[in-house]
Design a protein around this motif. Sequence first.
Motif, PDB file in Angstrom:
ATOM      1  N   UNK A 197     -49.495  12.640  32.841  1.00 50.02           N
ATOM      2  CA  UNK A 197     -50.312  12.140  33.931  1.00 50.02           C
ATOM      3  C   UNK A 197     -50.763  10.725  33.682  1.00 50.02           C
ATOM      4  N   UNK A 198     -50.996   9.968  34.773  1.00 49.81           N
ATOM      5  CA  UNK A 198     -51.443   8.596  34.638  1.00 49.81           C
ATOM      6  C   UNK A 198     -50.310   7.696  34.174  1.00 49.81           C
ATOM      7  N   UNK A 199     -50.688   6.554  33.624  1.00 49.59           N
ATOM      8  CA  UNK A 199     -49.721   5.587  33.131  1.00 49.59           C
ATOM      9  C   UNK A 199     -49.924   5.398  31.640  1.00 49.59           C
ATOM     10  N   UNK A 200     -48.827   5.283  30.914  1.00 49.54           N
ATOM     11  CA  UNK A 200     -48.878   5.263  29.457  1.00 49.54           C
ATOM     12  C   UNK A 200     -48.533   3.871  28.948  1.00 49.54           C
ATOM     13  N   UNK A 201     -49.459   3.187  28.271  1.00 51.28           N
ATOM     14  CA  UNK A 201     -49.174   1.860  27.719  1.00 51.28           C
ATOM     15  C   UNK A 201     -48.036   1.933  26.706  1.00 51.28           C
ATOM     16  N   UNK A 202     -47.310   0.829  26.579  1.00 48.69           N
ATOM     17  CA  UNK A 202     -46.202   0.781  25.628  1.00 48.69           C
ATOM     18  C   UNK A 202     -46.668   1.060  24.214  1.00 48.69           C
ATOM     19  N   UNK A 203     -47.862   0.561  23.841  1.00 47.55           N
ATOM     20  CA  UNK A 203     -48.364   0.779  22.481  1.00 47.55           C
ATOM     21  C   UNK A 203     -48.503   2.262  22.148  1.00 47.55           C
ATOM     22  N   UNK A 204     -48.788   3.092  23.153  1.00 46.00           N
ATOM     23  CA  UNK A 204     -48.928   4.526  22.924  1.00 46.00           C
ATOM     24  C   UNK A 204     -47.585   5.218  22.821  1.00 46.00           C
ATOM     25  N   UNK A 205     -46.526   4.504  23.162  1.00 47.64           N
ATOM     26  CA  UNK A 205     -45.171   5.046  23.052  1.00 47.64           C
ATOM     27  C   UNK A 205     -44.413   4.395  21.894  1.00 47.64           C
ATOM     28  N   UNK A 206     -45.156   3.842  20.928  1.00 44.41           N
ATOM     29  CA  UNK A 206     -44.538   3.050  19.871  1.00 44.41           C
ATOM     30  C   UNK A 206     -44.768   3.662  18.497  1.00 44.41           C
ATOM     31  N   UNK A 207     -43.716   3.684  17.697  1.00 42.20           N
ATOM     32  CA  UNK A 207     -43.803   4.063  16.295  1.00 42.20           C
ATOM     33  C   UNK A 207     -43.615   2.826  15.421  1.00 42.20           C
ATOM     34  N   UNK A 208     -44.389   2.755  14.355  1.00 42.86           N
ATOM     35  CA  UNK A 208     -44.218   1.702  13.355  1.00 42.86           C
ATOM     36  C   UNK A 208     -43.350   2.273  12.248  1.00 42.86           C
TER      37      UNK A 208
END
Length: 310
Positions: A197-208
């Motif tokens: 739900x909602x919109x997901x920022x790229x940072x929340x879809x990122x692995x280091x």
Amino acid sequence: MDPPLSFTVPQEDFLLFHQVDRDLYKILVTELSRDPSESMRLLAMWLWLEKVGFHNVVKNIMSLPIILINEIADETMLCLTCLTNNSNTSLTTIMLSSEANDIPLLQSVMENEISLKFFRQNCMEAIHGVEKTRKEVCMRAFGDIMQRAMMRNIAERMVENNNFLFGSTGPINLQFGSVGIAGALGQQHSNNNGGRGGIIPADERTLFVTFSKGYRVEEWEVREFFTMAYGDCIETLFMQETQPNEQPLFGRIIFHKVSTIDMILKGASKVKFSINRKHVWVRKFVPKRTNTDKVILPGETSGFGFGITS
């Protein structure tokens, strides 16, 4: 009892001697916005390691990109936590591991082998040595920087509290997100993110991602590994920019769906994979804000040394 550490040296000469240490402390508390007291313990640990035979620790850390300095700080905090949490079963299990790769980035700046097992075996000596170094060296060498950093943090919290109370559209609103910056942050709608739900920022879809020094991992190997395991899941892959004769030590993977990260981590904070017999560690990417009125956008380097390779 050991004698005091260099209190007979004039303050001006003392600060000059510790100039590189002061520069690293400034990076931690200013550019990375880490806690001043915590950062002092980090420097105390690194200086103690130098004293017991791990040469040029601070100098080697200073030579790294700032994002790796932050990662090494996190690994060092794990070492400090281990020293004070011997009763924690999970941490004790980790400390008893024979692998030097428990703390891969910290190992990469050391000339000798080091692991969490080293701190387990030298627990009391490390606790005493780090605390002695903090009191007798770090407080004297970094006290002025620490005071300024703490005053700055207090002032910033006061500004943020006022912004929250009076509805400012300043930094605190940027932190929680707004429609106006959604596109700039590379956010996506819920139909691409596993129904959260909602919109997901790229940072929340990122692995280091971090790699072991001496075991070069290529961009295509990382991409192939995750694609074979999770399908067409990668939106963008960043690798550290290096010279032709150097290996990248870290990277970032932005996935199409946040659910992919959930599947990869399975609730853990850090996971280790073997890609073509080379160890790779992944964890959630945590962006660092350099000050209260700037958000680092995905794709901006901000001195981090990333280049888009997709």
